[in-house]
Design a protein around this motif. Structure first.
Motif, PDB file in Angstrom:
ATOM      1  N   ASP A   5      20.065   2.564  35.286  1.00  0.00           N
ATOM      2  CA  ASP A   5      19.395   3.282  34.200  1.00  0.00           C
ATOM      3  C   ASP A   5      18.011   2.665  33.978  1.00  0.00           C
ATOM      4  O   ASP A   5      17.895   1.455  33.775  1.00  0.00           O
ATOM      5  N   PRO A   6      16.929   3.470  33.983  1.00  0.00           N
ATOM      6  CA  PRO A   6      15.576   2.902  33.884  1.00  0.00           C
ATOM      7  C   PRO A   6      15.310   2.184  32.583  1.00  0.00           C
ATOM      8  O   PRO A   6      14.407   1.355  32.506  1.00  0.00           O
ATOM      9  N   LEU A   7      16.089   2.484  31.537  1.00  0.00           N
ATOM     10  CA  LEU A   7      15.821   1.844  30.251  1.00  0.00           C
ATOM     11  C   LEU A   7      16.440   0.461  30.144  1.00  0.00           C
ATOM     12  O   LEU A   7      16.178  -0.264  29.189  1.00  0.00           O
ATOM     13  N   ILE A  14       7.785   1.465  28.907  1.00  0.00           N
ATOM     14  CA  ILE A  14       8.659   2.548  28.459  1.00  0.00           C
ATOM     15  C   ILE A  14       7.829   3.818  28.360  1.00  0.00           C
ATOM     16  O   ILE A  14       6.903   3.919  27.554  1.00  0.00           O
ATOM     17  N   ASP A  15       8.121   4.805  29.186  1.00  0.00           N
ATOM     18  CA  ASP A  15       7.405   6.058  29.206  1.00  0.00           C
ATOM     19  C   ASP A  15       8.112   7.082  28.341  1.00  0.00           C
ATOM     20  O   ASP A  15       9.283   6.917  27.982  1.00  0.00           O
ATOM     21  N   ASP A  18      11.419   8.209  29.481  1.00  0.00           N
ATOM     22  CA  ASP A  18      12.544   7.277  29.334  1.00  0.00           C
ATOM     23  C   ASP A  18      13.288   7.469  28.020  1.00  0.00           C
ATOM     24  O   ASP A  18      14.463   7.136  27.918  1.00  0.00           O
TER      25      ASP A  18
END
Length: 515
Positions: A5-7, A14-15, A18
């Motif tokens: 998970d990218p988060l 943090i985009d 996200d």
């Protein structure tokens, strides 16, 4: 939830992609897995998502302006569980009210937030006095909201911006009335991600939600469990024994509590087959003592213990890994994902190892400030220290901590006079204002005194000519304040000590009566 998970890489940028609107949370779960269970039955993720859309549609049907505040004062059931998601889906701002509060505190929250709608149980709404409900605030029973969840048009998931206001949580400080902390969609989403990650929650987990949803800690019981795809089990309990029964009935794996609750639970007889169902215990709202840690270890040998520290203005700051609890039982741990925690000297520079300093929290978990209170916002929400990697606005906690050479933090002291009792943050001023409203009371001072079961209890000191006024004060406070604010003891003094400015010398009173 997986490590891909990218988060879950807390130090990565943090985009917008996200962070999702908080009302998208249920869409992460397996539609056929249980999402909510309790005395009102069980619902899987598909059913709960449908109920959420219908509740949001019911709220939208009132035609309120975007961003209008909607307060809830309800029992801990499906309506209470879904309101944190339903109000934002309808473009509204949720204001949860602690069910233990009484009419005066509720009146303040309604007026301060400018609530356009209050959803409450019939019994609670009946306690409101004339003038408690501001003009323009409409009352609706919880039963009406529950009916709205069961039928009608459903709103689809929102496209709210990450910085859009989603909730206002009211918290007490050491002075004045409760203040509303403004939380965005991103604040709530990232708080859920962070906790689900470090607790290692999974779809198989079942969380017993004992804490009130009006607390950030209590609300996160729901959000982090749902982020991980697990099942939340709300419980309005009357006695600690109800917790034991609920753990058994719903095969609970995760339990969040505050020290006084743990004290009560460790005094009970836990059958081995029930105790071993628990896999993790989380604590905040006060430090665990070494004897209490030992009792929890003995009763729940298969459960990981997570001591945590937080403040509503930044949700959660630190946690201690279960692997370190035995070797460092007094530590607050280190920063949770998405939090940057600094120990700062009065001049704003970083303190050295073992040097006490103020805990400062920077990063995307920092709230947006206090609702319509620029002065108090400026006192607590200030630019991050120059050494901060994240920068931006930080929360200056007012708590003194120290950091050891391994990076673990230890609580030293609290700068304000706030009383923490049974996990509740109590403003002394609120008790004092209620006491001096009684004829015959000239002045009042409320202090926190050590209590083995509560953490702190309230000691009320009165300056009055007639000692018989105590009975009248007790009756008035019982009618006006919730149970957790009631003094354990009330003393009448002929005079209060004064400082050179003529003000009451609270330090002297605390040394004499609260030591």
């Amino acid at each position: 939830m997986t490590l891909s998970d990218p988060l879950l890489a807390s130090k990565a940028p943090i985009d917008d992609a996200d962070v999702q609107p908080i009302d998208h949370l249920l869409l992460r779960g397996d539609p056929e897995r249980p999402a909510l269970a309790g005395r009102s039955g069980a619902q899987d993720y598909a059913e709960l998502e449908q109920a959420l859309g219908r509740l949001a549609g019911w709220l939208a049907g009132f035609g309120l302006a975007p961003g209008a505040r909607v307060a809830s004062w309800v029992a801990k059931g499906p309506v209470a569980a879904l309101m944190p998601l339903a109000a934002p889906r309808a473009g509204l701002v949720h204001v949860p009210i602690n069910p233990l509060l009484k009419h005066a505190q509720v009146a303040h929250i309604l007026a301060d937030s400018g609530a356009a709608l209050l959803i409450g149980t019939a019994s609670r709404l009946s306690t409101l006095a004339p003038g408690d409900v501001p003009a323009g605030c409409h009352l609706h029973r919880e039963d009406d909201a529950a009916a709205g969840m069961s039928g009608g048009a459903a709103l689809p998931p929102s496209d709210a911006a990450r910085d859009a206001l989603a909730a206002i949580l009211y918290t007490s400080g050491s002075t004045g009335r409760p203040k509303g902390v403004m939380l965005s969609h991103a604040n709530l989403w990232l708080g859920a991600v962070s906790v689900a990650h470090y607790l290692e929650l999974a779809p198989e987990d079942r969380t017993l939600c004992v804490l009130p949803f009006s607390f950030d800690y209590g609300q996160n019981q729901l959000l982090s469990t749902w982020y991980a795809g697990g099942c939340a089990c709300p419980l309005d309990y009357l006695t600690p024994r109800d917790v034991v029964k609920a753990v058994d009935r719903w095969d609970i794996t995760t339990l969040a509590g505050v020290p006084p609750l743990w004290v009560q639970l460790t005094e009970l007889d836990w059958p081995t087959e029930i105790a071993t169902k628990l896999r993790r215990l989380t604590n905040s709202g006060g430090a665990l003592t070494r004897p209490l840690v030992a009792r929890l270890r003995s009763l729940f040998p298969q459960a990981d213990l997570y001591p945590m520290y937080g403040l509503t203005e930044a949700f959660r700051s630190t946690y201690l890994s279960p692997a370190l609890v035995d070797s460092h039982p007094d530590s607050m741990g280190s920063a949770i994902p998405f939090a940057e925690i600094l120990v700062v000297r009065p001049d704003g520079t970083l303190a050295d190892d073992e040097e006490p300093g103020e805990l400062v929290h920077a990063g995307p978990l920092v709230a947006q400030g206090y609702w319509q209170d620029a002065a108090r916002t400026a006192e607590r929400f200030k630019p991050a220290p120059s050494a901060s990697r994240h920068g931006g606005t930080a929360v200056w906690s007012g708590d003194t901590v120290r950091r050891d050479a391994d990076g673990l933090l230890y609580f030293v002291g609290r700068d304000d006079a706030m009383i923490k009792s049974a996990g509740n943050r109590i403003s002394p001023t609120e008790i004092e204002e209620a006491a001096v409203a009684v004829p015959g009371v000239a002045e009042a001072v409320a202090l926190g005194v050590r209590d083995e079961r509560l953490g702190q209890a309230v000691l009320l000191l009165l300056r009055a000519a007639d000692p018989d006024v105590v009975a009248a004060v007790a009756a008035h406070l019982k009618a006006e304040l919730p149970n957790f604010m009631q003094p354990r003891e009330t003393l009448v003094l002929a005079q209060f000590p004064r400082n050179p400015n003529g003000k009451i010398d609270r330090v002297a009173l605390a040394k004499e009566y609260a030591s």
